[in-house]
Design a protein around this motif. Structure first.
Motif, mmCIF file in Angstrom:
data_model
loop_
_atom_site.group_PDB
_atom_site.id
_atom_site.type_symbol
_atom_site.label_atom_id
_atom_site.label_comp_id
_atom_site.label_asym_id
_atom_site.label_seq_id
_atom_site.Cartn_x
_atom_site.Cartn_y
_atom_site.Cartn_z
ATOM 1 N N VAL A 185 0.851 -1.186 0.000
ATOM 2 C CA VAL A 185 0.000 0.000 0.000
ATOM 3 C C VAL A 185 0.888 1.238 0.000
ATOM 4 O O VAL A 185 1.811 1.350 0.817
ATOM 5 C CB VAL A 185 -0.936 0.015 1.228
ATOM 6 C CG1 VAL A 185 -1.793 1.272 1.234
ATOM 7 C CG2 VAL A 185 -1.799 -1.240 1.260
ATOM 8 N N VAL A 186 0.618 2.166 -0.911
ATOM 9 C CA VAL A 186 1.370 3.423 -0.982
ATOM 10 C C VAL A 186 0.384 4.583 -0.942
ATOM 11 O O VAL A 186 -0.541 4.645 -1.763
ATOM 12 C CB VAL A 186 2.221 3.505 -2.264
ATOM 13 C CG1 VAL A 186 2.979 4.834 -2.313
ATOM 14 C CG2 VAL A 186 3.186 2.333 -2.361
ATOM 15 N N LYS A 187 0.578 5.506 -0.004
ATOM 16 C CA LYS A 187 -0.285 6.671 0.132
ATOM 17 C C LYS A 187 0.555 7.947 0.174
ATOM 18 O O LYS A 187 1.642 7.963 0.759
ATOM 19 C CB LYS A 187 -1.143 6.573 1.398
ATOM 20 C CG LYS A 187 -2.169 5.437 1.366
ATOM 21 C CD LYS A 187 -3.032 5.451 2.622
ATOM 22 C CE LYS A 187 -4.100 4.369 2.551
ATOM 23 N NZ LYS A 187 -5.074 4.633 1.472
ATOM 24 N N ILE A 188 0.033 9.005 -0.433
ATOM 25 C CA ILE A 188 0.682 10.317 -0.419
ATOM 26 C C ILE A 188 -0.380 11.343 -0.047
ATOM 27 O O ILE A 188 -1.441 11.400 -0.672
ATOM 28 C CB ILE A 188 1.285 10.667 -1.790
ATOM 29 C CG1 ILE A 188 2.251 9.576 -2.255
ATOM 30 C CG2 ILE A 188 1.994 12.015 -1.729
ATOM 31 C CD1 ILE A 188 2.739 9.767 -3.672
ATOM 32 N N ASN A 189 -0.092 12.143 0.951
ATOM 33 C CA ASN A 189 -1.061 13.133 1.416
ATOM 34 C C ASN A 189 -0.432 14.522 1.438
ATOM 35 O O ASN A 189 0.674 14.711 1.964
ATOM 36 C CB ASN A 189 -1.532 12.782 2.833
ATOM 37 C CG ASN A 189 -2.285 11.469 2.881
ATOM 38 O OD1 ASN A 189 -3.426 11.361 2.455
ATOM 39 N ND2 ASN A 189 -1.620 10.433 3.383
ATOM 40 N N TYR A 190 -1.149 15.475 0.850
ATOM 41 C CA TYR A 190 -0.712 16.870 0.923
ATOM 42 C C TYR A 190 -1.026 17.413 2.311
ATOM 43 O O TYR A 190 -2.153 17.330 2.793
ATOM 44 C CB TYR A 190 -1.446 17.700 -0.132
ATOM 45 C CG TYR A 190 -1.109 19.172 -0.079
ATOM 46 C CD1 TYR A 190 0.166 19.628 -0.389
ATOM 47 C CD2 TYR A 190 -2.078 20.109 0.265
ATOM 48 C CE1 TYR A 190 0.467 20.982 -0.350
ATOM 49 C CE2 TYR A 190 -1.784 21.466 0.304
ATOM 50 C CZ TYR A 190 -0.505 21.895 0.007
ATOM 51 O OH TYR A 190 -0.205 23.228 0.052
ATOM 52 N N TYR A 191 0.008 17.974 2.946
ATOM 53 C CA TYR A 191 -0.145 18.528 4.296
ATOM 54 C C TYR A 191 0.645 19.826 4.345
ATOM 55 O O TYR A 191 1.859 19.832 4.542
ATOM 56 C CB TYR A 191 0.371 17.516 5.327
ATOM 57 C CG TYR A 191 0.197 17.945 6.770
ATOM 58 C CD1 TYR A 191 -1.056 18.273 7.282
ATOM 59 C CD2 TYR A 191 1.295 18.014 7.621
ATOM 60 C CE1 TYR A 191 -1.209 18.652 8.597
ATOM 61 C CE2 TYR A 191 1.157 18.392 8.951
ATOM 62 C CZ TYR A 191 -0.095 18.714 9.423
ATOM 63 O OH TYR A 191 -0.249 19.099 10.740
ATOM 64 N N ARG A 192 -0.044 20.932 4.111
ATOM 65 C CA ARG A 192 0.595 22.221 3.874
ATOM 66 C C ARG A 192 1.614 22.642 4.929
ATOM 67 O O ARG A 192 2.676 23.191 4.572
ATOM 68 C CB ARG A 192 -0.484 23.309 3.719
ATOM 69 C CG ARG A 192 0.054 24.688 3.357
ATOM 70 C CD ARG A 192 -1.061 25.730 3.335
ATOM 71 N NE ARG A 192 -1.789 25.765 4.584
ATOM 72 C CZ ARG A 192 -1.343 26.398 5.676
ATOM 73 N NH1 ARG A 192 -0.186 27.037 5.650
ATOM 74 N NH2 ARG A 192 -2.052 26.393 6.779
ATOM 75 N N PRO A 193 1.377 22.455 6.250
ATOM 76 C CA PRO A 193 2.339 22.961 7.224
ATOM 77 C C PRO A 193 3.761 22.409 7.072
ATOM 78 O O PRO A 193 4.715 23.048 7.512
ATOM 79 C CB PRO A 193 1.736 22.523 8.570
ATOM 80 C CG PRO A 193 0.271 22.431 8.314
ATOM 81 C CD PRO A 193 0.168 21.917 6.915
ATOM 82 N N ARG A 194 3.912 21.232 6.463
ATOM 83 C CA ARG A 194 5.248 20.651 6.347
ATOM 84 C C ARG A 194 6.085 21.295 5.250
ATOM 85 O O ARG A 194 7.312 21.166 5.262
ATOM 86 C CB ARG A 194 5.155 19.140 6.100
ATOM 87 C CG ARG A 194 4.781 18.349 7.330
ATOM 88 C CD ARG A 194 5.846 18.523 8.428
ATOM 89 N NE ARG A 194 5.422 17.911 9.659
ATOM 90 C CZ ARG A 194 5.659 16.652 9.991
ATOM 91 N NH1 ARG A 194 6.328 15.879 9.163
ATOM 92 N NH2 ARG A 194 5.233 16.179 11.137
ATOM 93 N N GLY A 195 5.466 21.917 4.268
ATOM 94 C CA GLY A 195 6.231 22.506 3.178
ATOM 95 C C GLY A 195 7.101 21.454 2.515
ATOM 96 O O GLY A 195 6.645 20.373 2.153
ATOM 97 N N ASP A 196 8.402 21.773 2.374
ATOM 98 C CA ASP A 196 9.339 20.871 1.712
ATOM 99 C C ASP A 196 9.859 19.775 2.642
ATOM 100 O O ASP A 196 10.556 18.863 2.207
ATOM 101 C CB ASP A 196 10.522 21.679 1.162
ATOM 102 C CG ASP A 196 11.294 20.935 0.089
ATOM 103 O OD1 ASP A 196 10.734 20.729 -1.006
ATOM 104 O OD2 ASP A 196 12.442 20.551 0.350
ATOM 105 N N ALA A 197 9.523 19.876 3.938
ATOM 106 C CA ALA A 197 10.004 18.897 4.925
ATOM 107 C C ALA A 197 9.064 17.693 4.911
ATOM 108 O O ALA A 197 8.062 17.651 5.617
ATOM 109 C CB ALA A 197 10.059 19.525 6.313
ATOM 110 N N LYS A 198 9.411 16.720 4.106
ATOM 111 C CA LYS A 198 8.567 15.535 3.920
ATOM 112 C C LYS A 198 8.795 14.533 5.045
ATOM 113 O O LYS A 198 9.894 14.422 5.590
ATOM 114 C CB LYS A 198 8.886 14.884 2.576
ATOM 115 C CG LYS A 198 8.036 13.663 2.261
ATOM 116 C CD LYS A 198 8.175 13.229 0.815
ATOM 117 C CE LYS A 198 9.522 12.622 0.514
ATOM 118 N NZ LYS A 198 9.567 12.058 -0.852
#
Length: 432
Positions: A315-328
């Motif tokens: 299972v692979v998931k990717i979620n946009y989470y604005r507060p992290r910016g470029d810090a994945k």
């Protein structure tokens, strides 16, 4: 209707000065020049040139004999490129917040002189990221290709460059129907361009323009660039090197390191759950379903090939989470079965900087493609798959994903390019 570049360039040359000899200088034309990865790459080279940064993170910098290997020197790279946003690179760099304050201040003056060229875009393929730095929506595809080619010629002329490569660092696009006839042969594709076929995505148009201009093309994104039979055929015909796609930087890189070890110790992978959060522009683009499907397609393809059996619960998931910016942040949970059927778990939490991992790889890909061209290697550069999640193969066969095997093949290939390139240079310089 697509938004197309006019090809008339920016108000200022989109490049940085260099202290390298003219023969060592290499133009790097970037699709998505104002993005986080691109601005980090440009700023990084500027810091290296100024003696304010080392070569950490650049995987080819520590190779034995690297200064004489034929690769373009880092301080010989000259940057230009296209973007849907018209702000100078200092403004873009400040927006992305990848550099620390001291690094930003040290590069601000140089980056403020770099302005992207108007970009070709089509929001049908990338709805998550749109911009206004695009012109002449009534141009046909052939006119747009001509405009992109004119941009490349102007870039080389303005900066007195003998050669250039094109690197795609733009936001992820949804894929077209790759079984469509226009993607199968060079003639069919070129006829589709002349017919303004709406199935041609932006990444592919940039790749086509690069090939026609004799510029090697590297696709660091999951978008479909040159990885269709039609453009591979054309690149082989024109002697233009290709590599891609989707840079292998963080979670998938770690996965291709871990999976071979688990395989070799006969620890059966019952399931592998991977999830990511990130808040940069790439993450924003992945909120759109088509772009997300493109990204997951490249991230999810590695395990079965490495392990030799299908992992049903991968299972692979990717979620946009604005507060992290470029810090994945990436989490992996691996369920394993060992001796006597006993179950175990392995958990990895990777907190990384997306652009700090990606920018040096984009730089090295540009240098390698340039060397491949000078060594006379056109078409798909299969050993460069070490840099990518979804490596291109010359015959369309399944790629190798095991990082150790990829690295060995890559170093052997690179060593061969050095020998041949040196021989070519020796012959060229022979007065006889």
């Amino acid at each position: 209707m697509p938004s197309l570049s006019t090809g008339d360039g920016a108000t200022q040359p989109a490049s940085i000065s260099t202290s390298a000899d003219a023969s060592d200088r290499l133009g790097v034309a970037i699709v998505g020049l104002g993005g986080a990865v691109a601005t980090t790459a440009v700023a990084g080279i500027e810091l290296i040139r100024a003696g304010q940064a080392g070569l950490d993170g650049l995987p080819l910098a520590a190779l034995p004999g690297e200064p004489s290997a034929g690769l373009a020197p880092y301080d010989g790279l000259v940057f230009g490129g296209w973007d849907l946003y018209d702000g100078d690179l200092a403004s873009a760099t400040r927006h992305h917040s990848v550099l620390d304050l001291a690094q930003y201040e040290a590069t601000r003056e140089a980056l403020s002189q770099i302005t992207p060229w108007p970009a070709y875009g089509d929001d049908r393929f990338c709805r998550g990221v749109t911009g206004t730095h695009c012109q002449a929506a009534d141009l046909g595809l052939r006119q747009s290709v001509d405009a992109l080619r004119a941009d490349l010629r102007q870039f080389k002329e303005d900066n007195e460059l003998g050669r250039a490569v094109v690197i795609n660092l733009a936001s992820t696009e949804s894929w077209p129907d790759l079984d469509a006839g226009l993607f199968q042969t060079a003639d069919a594709f070129q006829a589709a361009i002349d017919a303004d076929d709406e199935q041609v995505p932006p990444a592919m148009l940039y790749a086509y323009a690069a090939i026609l201009e004799g510029c090697p093309y590297g696709n660091f994104t999951p978008s479909v660039g040159a990885d269709v039979p039609a453009l591979v055929e054309l690149a082989e015909r024109e002697g233009v090197p290709l590599a891609g796609k989707d840079g292998k930087t963080g979670q998938t890189f770690i996965k291709t390191l871990m999976a071979p070890g688990l395989r070799d110790r006969a620890l059966r992978v019952e399931g592998w759950f991977s999830t990511n959060i990130l808040g940069n522009r790439d993450g924003e683009a992945l909120r759109e379903a088509g772009s997300l499907a493109s990204k997951i397609g490249t991230k999810g393809s590695v395990l079965d090939q490495i392990l030799g059996y299908p992992v049903e619960d991968h299972v692979v998931k990717i979620n946009y989470y604005r507060p992290r910016g470029d810090a994945k942040e990436a989490w992996d949970n691996v369920d394993l079965v060992g001796f006597l059927g006993q179950r175990m778990q392995l958990k990895v939490n990777f907190l990384c900087r997306d652009s700090i991992l990606a920018a040096p790889l984009a730089i090295e890909i540009a240098r390698c493609l340039d060397l491949a061209q000078r060594a006379g290697r056109g078409g798909v550069q299969e050993p460069m798959g070490v840099f990518f999640k979804g490596p291109m193969t010359a015959d369309g066969a399944a790629p190798e994903h095991d990082f150790g095997k990829q690295q060995t093949a890559f170093l052997n290939w690179l060593g061969g390019l050095r020998v041949r390139d040196a021989a070519v240079a020796s012959t060229t310089n022979d007065p006889e």
